[in-house]
Design an enzyme around this catalytic site. Structure first.
Site, PDB file in Angstrom:
ATOM      1  N   HIS A   1       2.287   1.246   0.408  1.00  0.00           N
ATOM      2  CA  HIS A   1       2.285   2.540  -0.295  1.00  0.00           C
ATOM      3  C   HIS A   1       2.750   2.360  -1.743  1.00  0.00           C
ATOM      4  O   HIS A   1       2.211   2.985  -2.661  1.00  0.00           O
ATOM      5  CB  HIS A   1       3.172   3.559   0.426  1.00  0.00           C
ATOM      6  CG  HIS A   1       2.792   3.772   1.857  1.00  0.00           C
ATOM      7  ND1 HIS A   1       3.615   4.386   2.762  1.00  0.00           N
ATOM      8  CD2 HIS A   1       1.667   3.443   2.542  1.00  0.00           C
ATOM      9  CE1 HIS A   1       3.024   4.424   3.950  1.00  0.00           C
ATOM     10  NE2 HIS A   1       1.839   3.843   3.847  1.00  0.00           N
TER      11      HIS A   1
ATOM     12  N   HIS B   1      -4.633   9.100   4.976  1.00  0.00           N
ATOM     13  CA  HIS B   1      -3.590   8.069   4.960  1.00  0.00           C
ATOM     14  C   HIS B   1      -4.191   6.670   5.110  1.00  0.00           C
ATOM     15  O   HIS B   1      -3.694   5.699   4.527  1.00  0.00           O
ATOM     16  CB  HIS B   1      -2.524   8.306   6.029  1.00  0.00           C
ATOM     17  CG  HIS B   1      -1.379   7.351   5.858  1.00  0.00           C
ATOM     18  ND1 HIS B   1      -0.374   7.558   4.935  1.00  0.00           N
ATOM     19  CD2 HIS B   1      -1.143   6.135   6.402  1.00  0.00           C
ATOM     20  CE1 HIS B   1       0.443   6.517   4.943  1.00  0.00           C
ATOM     21  NE2 HIS B   1       0.002   5.637   5.828  1.00  0.00           N
TER      22      HIS B   1
ATOM     23  N   ASP C   1      -3.523   3.398   2.738  1.00  0.00           N
ATOM     24  CA  ASP C   1      -3.204   2.040   3.186  1.00  0.00           C
ATOM     25  C   ASP C   1      -4.219   1.023   2.640  1.00  0.00           C
ATOM     26  O   ASP C   1      -3.848  -0.074   2.234  1.00  0.00           O
ATOM     27  CB  ASP C   1      -3.196   1.968   4.721  1.00  0.00           C
ATOM     28  CG  ASP C   1      -1.941   2.587   5.317  1.00  0.00           C
ATOM     29  OD1 ASP C   1      -0.933   2.751   4.599  1.00  0.00           O
ATOM     30  OD2 ASP C   1      -1.972   2.921   6.523  1.00  0.00           O
TER      31      ASP C   1
ATOM     32  N   HIS D   1      -4.879  -2.511   8.826  1.00  0.00           N
ATOM     33  CA  HIS D   1      -4.351  -3.540   7.927  1.00  0.00           C
ATOM     34  C   HIS D   1      -4.970  -4.918   8.179  1.00  0.00           C
ATOM     35  O   HIS D   1      -5.257  -5.644   7.233  1.00  0.00           O
ATOM     36  CB  HIS D   1      -2.830  -3.632   8.046  1.00  0.00           C
ATOM     37  CG  HIS D   1      -2.121  -2.462   7.426  1.00  0.00           C
ATOM     38  ND1 HIS D   1      -2.287  -2.094   6.104  1.00  0.00           N
ATOM     39  CD2 HIS D   1      -1.251  -1.569   7.939  1.00  0.00           C
ATOM     40  CE1 HIS D   1      -1.541  -1.043   5.845  1.00  0.00           C
ATOM     41  NE2 HIS D   1      -0.905  -0.694   6.945  1.00  0.00           N
TER      42      HIS D   1
HETATM   43 ZN   LIG Z   1       0.642   3.644   5.528  1.00  0.00          ZN
END
Ligand SMILES: [Zn+2]
Length: 279
Positions: A76, A232, A236, A259
Protein backbone atom coordinates in the site's frame (compact mmCIF):
# COMPACT_ATOMS: atom_id res chain seq x y z
CA UNK A 1 10.72 16.18 -22.80
CA UNK A 2 12.15 14.52 -19.75
CA UNK A 3 10.46 14.85 -16.41
CA UNK A 4 12.37 15.26 -13.16
CA UNK A 5 12.39 12.74 -10.34
CA UNK A 6 10.77 13.88 -7.12
CA UNK A 7 11.36 13.32 -3.45
CA UNK A 8 9.36 14.52 -0.43
CA UNK A 9 9.66 18.19 0.50
CA UNK A 10 9.67 17.29 4.22
CA UNK A 11 9.71 14.16 6.40
CA UNK A 12 6.36 12.47 6.98
CA UNK A 13 5.55 10.28 9.98
CA UNK A 14 3.00 7.63 10.78
CA UNK A 15 2.69 4.67 13.12
CA UNK A 16 0.42 1.77 13.95
CA UNK A 17 0.20 -2.02 14.11
CA UNK A 18 1.19 -4.39 11.33
CA UNK A 19 -1.70 -6.48 9.98
CA UNK A 20 0.28 -9.72 10.17
CA UNK A 21 2.74 -9.28 13.06
CA UNK A 22 0.34 -7.28 15.24
CA UNK A 23 3.36 -5.23 16.38
CA UNK A 24 3.38 -1.45 16.74
CA UNK A 25 5.81 0.20 14.30
CA UNK A 26 6.82 3.84 13.80
CA UNK A 27 7.67 4.97 10.27
CA UNK A 28 9.36 8.11 8.97
CA UNK A 29 9.34 8.84 5.24
CA UNK A 30 12.53 10.86 4.74
CA UNK A 31 13.39 12.96 1.69
CA UNK A 32 16.30 11.40 -0.21
CA UNK A 33 18.26 12.09 -3.40
CA UNK A 34 19.24 8.45 -4.09
CA UNK A 35 16.63 8.35 -6.86
CA UNK A 36 14.60 5.40 -5.59
CA UNK A 37 12.65 4.19 -2.59
CA UNK A 38 14.61 2.23 0.02
CA UNK A 39 13.59 0.82 3.38
CA UNK A 40 15.80 1.23 6.44
CA UNK A 41 15.35 -0.90 9.58
CA UNK A 42 16.28 1.49 12.40
CA UNK A 43 15.79 -1.31 14.93
CA UNK A 44 18.52 -3.35 13.14
CA UNK A 45 21.44 -0.90 12.89
CA UNK A 46 19.79 0.99 10.04
CA UNK A 47 20.03 -2.03 7.76
CA UNK A 48 18.86 -1.18 4.24
CA UNK A 49 16.26 -3.35 2.50
CA UNK A 50 16.10 -2.47 -1.19
CA UNK A 51 12.95 -2.37 -3.30
CA UNK A 52 13.95 -5.21 -5.62
CA UNK A 53 11.57 -7.56 -7.46
CA UNK A 54 14.20 -10.32 -7.21
CA UNK A 55 13.95 -10.16 -3.41
CA UNK A 56 10.19 -9.90 -3.15
CA UNK A 57 7.83 -12.54 -1.89
CA UNK A 58 4.12 -13.05 -1.29
CA UNK A 59 2.76 -14.28 2.01
CA UNK A 60 -0.74 -12.83 2.19
CA UNK A 61 1.12 -9.55 1.67
CA UNK A 62 4.18 -8.44 -0.28
CA UNK A 63 7.49 -8.59 1.52
CA UNK A 64 11.06 -7.66 0.69
CA UNK A 65 14.03 -9.50 2.10
CA UNK A 66 17.53 -8.11 2.52
CA UNK A 67 20.67 -9.34 4.26
CA UNK A 68 19.13 -11.05 7.28
CA UNK A 69 16.10 -8.80 7.53
CA UNK A 70 12.84 -8.20 5.78
CA UNK A 71 10.12 -5.62 5.48
CA UNK A 72 6.55 -6.85 5.28
CA UNK A 73 3.34 -5.45 3.78
CA UNK A 74 5.01 -2.84 1.60
CA UNK A 75 2.35 -2.79 -1.14
CA UNK A 76 0.00 0.00 0.00
CA UNK A 77 2.88 2.36 0.80
CA UNK A 78 4.70 1.67 -2.47
CA UNK A 79 1.45 2.25 -4.38
CA UNK A 80 0.86 5.57 -2.61
CA UNK A 81 4.41 6.81 -3.21
CA UNK A 82 4.31 5.84 -6.90
CA UNK A 83 0.92 7.38 -7.59
CA UNK A 84 1.75 10.59 -5.66
CA UNK A 85 4.78 10.98 -7.93
CA UNK A 86 7.48 10.28 -5.32
CA UNK A 87 10.44 8.48 -6.94
CA UNK A 88 12.94 8.81 -4.14
CA UNK A 89 12.52 8.41 -0.38
CA UNK A 90 13.93 6.57 2.60
CA UNK A 91 11.34 4.66 4.56
CA UNK A 92 12.69 4.30 8.09
CA UNK A 93 10.95 1.72 10.30
CA UNK A 94 11.62 0.55 13.84
CA UNK A 95 10.10 -2.87 13.15
CA UNK A 96 9.38 -5.41 10.46
CA UNK A 97 5.99 -4.49 9.07
CA UNK A 98 4.53 -1.32 7.56
CA UNK A 99 1.48 -0.37 9.69
CA UNK A 100 -1.84 -1.28 8.13
CA UNK A 101 -3.56 1.94 9.37
CA UNK A 102 -7.19 1.74 8.21
CA UNK A 103 -6.46 -1.04 5.71
CA UNK A 104 -6.40 1.35 2.75
CA UNK A 105 -3.82 3.68 1.20
CA UNK A 106 -5.82 6.83 1.87
CA UNK A 107 -4.02 7.86 5.11
CA UNK A 108 -0.69 7.33 3.29
CA UNK A 109 -1.75 9.47 0.34
CA UNK A 110 -2.79 12.23 2.76
CA UNK A 111 0.52 12.09 4.66
CA UNK A 112 2.57 12.15 1.44
CA UNK A 113 0.58 15.03 -0.07
CA UNK A 114 0.85 17.01 3.17
CA UNK A 115 4.64 16.60 3.13
CA UNK A 116 4.69 17.88 -0.47
CA UNK A 117 7.21 17.09 -3.19
CA UNK A 118 10.48 18.53 -4.30
CA UNK A 119 12.28 17.97 -7.66
CA UNK A 120 15.67 16.26 -7.90
CA UNK A 121 18.36 16.82 -10.54
CA UNK A 122 17.89 13.34 -12.08
CA UNK A 123 15.36 12.76 -14.81
CA UNK A 124 12.65 10.18 -14.32
CA UNK A 125 12.57 7.05 -16.45
CA UNK A 126 9.07 5.91 -17.34
CA UNK A 127 8.83 2.20 -18.14
CA UNK A 128 6.95 2.02 -21.44
CA UNK A 129 5.94 -1.57 -22.20
CA UNK A 130 7.04 -2.56 -25.71
CA UNK A 131 5.60 -6.09 -25.96
CA UNK A 132 2.89 -8.05 -24.19
CA UNK A 133 3.31 -10.45 -21.30
CA UNK A 134 0.64 -12.99 -20.33
CA UNK A 135 0.73 -15.37 -17.36
CA UNK A 136 -1.81 -17.89 -16.10
CA UNK A 137 -2.25 -19.95 -12.97
CA UNK A 138 -5.38 -22.09 -12.93
CA UNK A 139 -8.37 -19.74 -13.20
CA UNK A 140 -6.16 -16.69 -12.54
CA UNK A 141 -4.43 -14.64 -15.21
CA UNK A 142 -2.59 -11.41 -15.76
CA UNK A 143 -1.93 -9.78 -19.13
CA UNK A 144 0.15 -6.66 -19.75
CA UNK A 145 -0.05 -4.88 -23.09
CA UNK A 146 1.49 -1.71 -24.52
CA UNK A 147 -0.55 1.45 -23.89
CA UNK A 148 -0.05 5.21 -23.88
CA UNK A 149 -1.18 5.42 -20.24
CA UNK A 150 -1.32 3.39 -17.04
CA UNK A 151 -4.54 1.36 -17.16
CA UNK A 152 -5.74 -1.47 -14.97
CA UNK A 153 -8.73 -3.76 -15.38
CA UNK A 154 -9.35 -6.23 -12.61
CA UNK A 155 -12.01 -8.85 -12.10
CA UNK A 156 -12.63 -11.11 -9.14
CA UNK A 157 -15.12 -13.86 -8.41
CA UNK A 158 -15.98 -15.11 -4.94
CA UNK A 159 -18.76 -17.46 -3.93
CA UNK A 160 -20.16 -14.87 -1.61
CA UNK A 161 -23.57 -13.19 -1.99
CA UNK A 162 -22.09 -9.75 -1.43
CA UNK A 163 -19.11 -10.03 -3.78
CA UNK A 164 -19.90 -12.52 -6.56
CA UNK A 165 -18.31 -11.12 -9.71
CA UNK A 166 -16.83 -7.63 -9.60
CA UNK A 167 -14.97 -5.93 -12.41
CA UNK A 168 -13.43 -2.47 -12.66
CA UNK A 169 -11.38 -0.62 -15.22
CA UNK A 170 -9.39 2.54 -14.51
CA UNK A 171 -6.99 4.79 -16.32
CA UNK A 172 -4.83 5.73 -13.36
CA UNK A 173 -3.34 9.09 -12.51
CA UNK A 174 -2.79 10.69 -9.12
CA UNK A 175 -6.37 11.97 -8.82
CA UNK A 176 -8.07 8.77 -9.94
CA UNK A 177 -5.87 6.78 -7.60
CA UNK A 178 -6.53 9.09 -4.66
CA UNK A 179 -10.30 9.17 -5.05
CA UNK A 180 -11.16 5.75 -6.55
CA UNK A 181 -8.49 3.26 -5.43
CA UNK A 182 -6.59 4.50 -2.36
CA UNK A 183 -9.70 4.46 -0.08
CA UNK A 184 -10.46 0.76 -0.78
CA UNK A 185 -9.65 -1.30 2.32
CA UNK A 186 -8.19 -4.75 2.89
CA UNK A 187 -10.87 -7.41 3.21
CA UNK A 188 -11.01 -10.84 4.76
CA UNK A 189 -13.38 -13.66 5.60
CA UNK A 190 -14.24 -14.52 9.17
CA UNK A 191 -13.93 -18.22 8.36
CA UNK A 192 -10.28 -17.74 7.26
CA UNK A 193 -9.24 -15.70 10.31
CA UNK A 194 -8.52 -18.72 12.54
CA UNK A 195 -6.49 -20.47 9.84
CA UNK A 196 -4.38 -17.34 9.20
CA UNK A 197 -3.77 -16.82 12.91
CA UNK A 198 -2.70 -20.45 13.32
CA UNK A 199 -0.05 -19.71 10.66
CA UNK A 200 1.08 -16.61 12.58
CA UNK A 201 -0.59 -14.25 10.10
CA UNK A 202 -3.28 -11.58 10.53
CA UNK A 203 -2.32 -11.11 14.20
CA UNK A 204 -2.96 -7.36 13.87
CA UNK A 205 -6.11 -7.60 11.75
CA UNK A 206 -9.18 -6.08 13.35
CA UNK A 207 -12.53 -4.59 12.47
CA UNK A 208 -10.74 -1.20 12.40
CA UNK A 209 -8.38 -2.15 9.55
CA UNK A 210 -10.13 -4.92 7.58
CA UNK A 211 -13.53 -5.22 5.92
CA UNK A 212 -14.64 -8.49 7.49
CA UNK A 213 -17.19 -10.75 5.82
CA UNK A 214 -19.11 -13.61 7.39
CA UNK A 215 -21.04 -16.04 5.17
CA UNK A 216 -23.62 -13.45 4.14
CA UNK A 217 -22.71 -9.91 4.99
CA UNK A 218 -20.12 -7.35 5.99
CA UNK A 219 -19.61 -7.59 9.75
CA UNK A 220 -18.42 -3.96 10.00
CA UNK A 221 -20.33 -1.83 7.48
CA UNK A 222 -20.53 0.52 5.70
CA UNK A 223 -18.46 -0.20 2.59
CA UNK A 224 -16.74 2.79 1.01
CA UNK A 225 -17.75 1.56 -2.48
CA UNK A 226 -20.13 -1.29 -3.41
CA UNK A 227 -17.15 -2.83 -5.27
CA UNK A 228 -14.55 -1.93 -2.63
CA UNK A 229 -13.19 -5.51 -2.81
CA UNK A 230 -12.04 -5.42 -6.41
CA UNK A 231 -10.80 -1.84 -6.01
CA UNK A 232 -8.54 -3.07 -3.21
CA UNK A 233 -7.16 -5.69 -5.58
CA UNK A 234 -6.24 -2.84 -7.95
CA UNK A 235 -4.46 -1.11 -5.05
CA UNK A 236 -2.45 -4.26 -4.28
CA UNK A 237 -1.55 -4.66 -7.96
CA UNK A 238 -0.36 -1.03 -8.23
CA UNK A 239 1.80 -1.62 -5.13
CA UNK A 240 3.29 -4.77 -6.60
CA UNK A 241 3.99 -3.10 -9.96
CA UNK A 242 5.70 -0.28 -8.01
CA UNK A 243 8.45 -2.78 -7.15
CA UNK A 244 9.75 -2.06 -10.67
CA UNK A 245 10.82 1.31 -9.30
CA UNK A 246 9.37 3.64 -11.93
CA UNK A 247 6.05 4.79 -13.38
CA UNK A 248 4.62 2.47 -16.03
CA UNK A 249 2.87 2.89 -19.36
CA UNK A 250 0.91 -0.30 -19.88
CA UNK A 251 -2.58 -1.75 -19.85
CA UNK A 252 -2.88 -4.51 -17.25
CA UNK A 253 -5.79 -6.95 -17.17
CA UNK A 254 -5.92 -9.18 -14.11
CA UNK A 255 -8.47 -11.92 -13.49
CA UNK A 256 -8.79 -13.54 -10.05
CA UNK A 257 -5.12 -12.85 -9.41
CA UNK A 258 -3.28 -12.12 -6.19
CA UNK A 259 0.16 -11.17 -4.89
CA UNK A 260 1.72 -14.43 -6.14
CA UNK A 261 0.74 -13.88 -9.75
CA UNK A 262 1.35 -10.10 -9.59
CA UNK A 263 4.90 -10.81 -8.41
CA UNK A 264 5.51 -13.45 -11.07
CA UNK A 265 4.66 -10.82 -13.70
CA UNK A 266 6.81 -8.17 -12.01
CA UNK A 267 9.80 -10.54 -11.83
CA UNK A 268 9.40 -11.60 -15.48
CA UNK A 269 9.45 -7.92 -16.54
CA UNK A 270 12.35 -7.09 -14.24
CA UNK A 271 14.50 -10.00 -15.43
CA UNK A 272 14.01 -9.00 -19.07
CA UNK A 273 13.78 -5.22 -18.82
CA UNK A 274 15.64 -4.62 -22.08
CA UNK A 275 13.25 -6.91 -23.94
CA UNK A 276 9.97 -5.68 -22.42
CA UNK A 277 10.49 -1.93 -22.13
CA UNK A 278 11.29 0.76 -24.69
CA UNK A 279 14.87 2.01 -24.41
ZN1 LIG B 1 -3.79 -4.84 0.27
Amino acid sequence: MSERKYTLAAPARFSGVGAHTGKFVRVVLEPSDVGRVVFRRRDLDSLVVAVDPARSGARNCTLLSGEGACVRTVEHLLAALLMCGIDSAEVELDGEEVPILDGSALPLVRIIREAGKSPLADSRRVLVLAKPLALEEGPASIVLEPSGGFEISYSIEYRHPLIGEQRVSFRLDEDTFRTQIAPARTFGFLKDAEKLRAKGLALGSSLENTVVLDDERVVNPPLRFPDEFVRHKVLDLVGDLALLGAPLRTRVSAVRAGHDLHLRAVRALHENKAEFFQA
